[in-house]
Design an enzyme around this catalytic site. Structure first.
Site, short mmCIF file in Angstrom:
data_model
loop_
_atom_site.label_atom_id
_atom_site.label_comp_id
_atom_site.label_asym_id
_atom_site.label_seq_id
_atom_site.Cartn_x
_atom_site.Cartn_y
_atom_site.Cartn_z
N HIS A 1 -1.29 13.75 3.74
CA HIS A 1 -1.05 12.29 3.22
C HIS A 1 -2.24 12.21 2.17
O HIS A 1 -1.46 11.62 1.19
CB HIS A 1 -1.57 11.45 4.37
CG HIS A 1 -1.42 10.04 4.23
ND1 HIS A 1 -0.56 9.04 4.56
CD2 HIS A 1 -2.37 9.22 3.25
CE1 HIS A 1 -0.87 8.00 4.07
NE2 HIS A 1 -1.47 8.03 3.58
N ASP B 1 -4.79 -5.94 3.43
CA ASP B 1 -4.57 -4.49 3.12
C ASP B 1 -3.20 -4.40 1.89
O ASP B 1 -2.14 -3.63 2.11
CB ASP B 1 -3.72 -4.04 4.41
CG ASP B 1 -3.41 -2.59 4.46
OD1 ASP B 1 -4.06 -1.75 3.52
OD2 ASP B 1 -2.56 -2.17 5.04
N TYR C 1 -0.26 0.16 -6.05
CA TYR C 1 -0.75 0.28 -4.57
C TYR C 1 -0.84 -1.28 -4.10
O TYR C 1 -1.90 -1.82 -3.68
CB TYR C 1 -2.01 0.84 -4.64
CG TYR C 1 -2.42 1.26 -2.99
CD1 TYR C 1 -1.73 2.41 -2.49
CD2 TYR C 1 -3.32 0.90 -2.40
CE1 TYR C 1 -1.86 2.83 -1.16
CE2 TYR C 1 -3.77 1.41 -1.06
CZ TYR C 1 -2.91 2.26 -0.65
OH TYR C 1 -3.25 2.79 0.75
#
Lengths: 383, 99
Positions: free
Chosen positions: A172, A269, A187
């Site tokens: 990952h 997040d 992101y």
């Protein structure tokens, strides 16, 4: 696409070399991948075929790994603990980071003809024992960083083990590097969740490849082994059944959705990149099961081509659905089982694929007239 | 009075860990220790860090200190976390993790 059987052919490397230098883009790609795959097979077979393949271009190279030890501090990269070719050391985290980055390099090289993170042989640097009580792993833009979980707490209070324990975590993190050098997805929000899903997908494929598992035999768990026995959970995420990886009094329940109707809009997040990735993860899982066989061979191939040739930094869920469908048509043919499998995956998570109508009829696999001629014909150098 | 609001988000798991501490409710020695960490890091005079590109799977940290006269927040990530703030961070994290 480079059919895997072709890599078993005995081919004069200079011919492929010629294709690499003067063929069309697609021809070069195919020849380069064949050369790359040949190299890997040679490595795997040891010296048996080494003399036959001598002279082949090594486009995928070999892993150049260095593992550093931060010694529970936060200065990166730390001091060298093991470098490429060194024998295993006494520190298990060091060896896991070394072996895991090697396994990841192997999958990318063998299945996709990729030469490391940047496709130009970039060194694979990892740091273990980062910080104290650091229950995390991350990609800092240049290297992988792993904490030891809750090593600073009494065993009865620990939630997390060391993060190198899970091979798919290593795959990952390294894949974040690949994405950075390819689509470079932002992101944040859907782009970030797609970035996360790509890391889970290829991380899982690394594990499946190492275990020699077909799609239906794999567990599709991300972060298997990360939880201590104090936690009720199989791992951090489940691609097979997002939202079911853990359910625990301390950690709560796995919050991942498996369908667009449960897409979470949040400012946490980076817009829920580790939450909403469940939708994409599940679409990949369904496609891989529908297509069958080894997930890296077909579903993985479709996604690799999409990641490296079609996605850009702003691609969202709808874009990746449309583009993987289109790519499946290009590789396997319009209306092929593979393309239908991709569509089924998106349908199950509530994304309707928009068919751009492009793609090509399936390419006949060269076979009857000999390996070399077949290959040359398939890239347009023979009739 | 002093209140400290702490949050750690992101990370591989995307799990938020947070804390809202009213120092008046803590044992005096703990409250004093925290006040000392805030003072030693010169927290209330730290300038905000420039926003940087988030490191994939890195943690994002937010620390807010409120007094009767001032409120100040510092946001940082694993990639740019100020060394001088680490002692305070470690104390807050230890509390948040043991909740």
């Amino acid at each position: 696409m480079p059919h895997r059987h072709s890599i078993f052919c005995i081919l004069p490397p200079h011919m492929l070399d010629q294709v690499v230098q003067s063929g069309t883009s697609a021809q070069r790609d195919m020849a380069a991948r064949t050369l790359a795959a040949s190299r890997q097979i040679r490595d795997r077979r040891g010296n048996i075929t080494a003399s036959v393949m001598k002279g082949a271009i090594t486009t995928t190279g070999t892993a150049q790994r260095t593992v550093y030890d931060a010694k529970f501090g936060t200065n990166l990269p730390g001091s060298i603990a093991r470098k490429e070719g060194d024998a295993p050391v006494a520190d298990v985290a060091v060896n896991e980071a070394y072996d895991g980055s090697g396994a990841t390099h192997d999958l990318y090289a063998v299945a996709f003809g990729r030469n490391s993170i940047d496709n130009h042989g970039m060194n694979l640097n990892s740091t273990v024992h980062y910080d104290k009580g650091y229950d995390n792993a991350f990609w800092d833009g240049q290297q992988m960083v792993y904490g030891d979980g809750d090593e600073d707490l009494p065993a009865s209070e620990r939630l997390f083990n060391r993060f190198t324990i899970s091979l798919d975590v290593i795959g990952h993190e390294l894949t974040h590097g690949v994405t950075q050098y390819e689509a470079n997805l932002v992101y944040k929000n859907q782009q970030g969740a797609l970035n996360e899903a790509i890391s889970d997908i290829f991380g899982s494929l690394v594990k499946q490849y190492q275990r020699d598992q077909t799609a239906d035999a794999a567990d599709w768990i991300i972060g298997e082994g990360l939880f201590t026995a104090n936690i009720n959970g199989a791992g951090i995420r489940s691609m097979k059944a997002p939202g079911t990886a853990y359910n625990d009094p301390v950690l709560g329940k796995d919050p991942q959705p498996a369908h667009m109707k449960d897409y979470l809009t949040t400012s946490q997040d980076n817009g829920g990149v580790h939450i909403n990735s469940g939708i994409i993860n599940h679409a990949f899982y369904v496609s891989a099961i529908e297509i069958g066989g080894y997930a890296w061979a077909k579903a993985g191939q479709i996604w690799y081509k999409t990641l490296t040739e079609k996605l850009n930094s702003n691609s969202n869920f709808q874009n990746v659905a449309d583009l993987t469908f289109q790519t499946a048509g290009e590789i396997f043919g319009v209306g092929s089982l593979e393309q239908i499998g991709v569509k089924k995956g998106w349908t199950e998570v509530g994304i309707a694929v928009v068919d751009s109508g492009s793609g090509i009829p399936p390419v006949p696999i060269p076979g009857g007239d000999g390996c070399l001629k077949g290959l040359l014909r398939s890239v347009g150098l023979a009739k | 009075m002093m209140r400290i609001i702490f949050e750690r988000s992101g990370g591989f798991m995307g799990r938020k860990v947070s804390l809202d501490l009213d120092l008046a409710t803590l044992p005096p020695d703990q409250a004093d220790a925290l006040k000392l960490l805030v003072a030693e890091s010169d927290f209330l005079n730290l300038t905000e860090l420039p926003t940087n590109t988030p490191a994939p799977d890195g943690f994002a940290y937010s620390i807010t200190v409120k007094t009767s006269t001032i409120q100040h927040t510092i946001q940082a990530s694993d990639a740019n976390f100020p060394q001088g703030l680490r002692p305070l961070l470690n104390d807050l994290l230890a509390r948040a993790r043991s909740q």
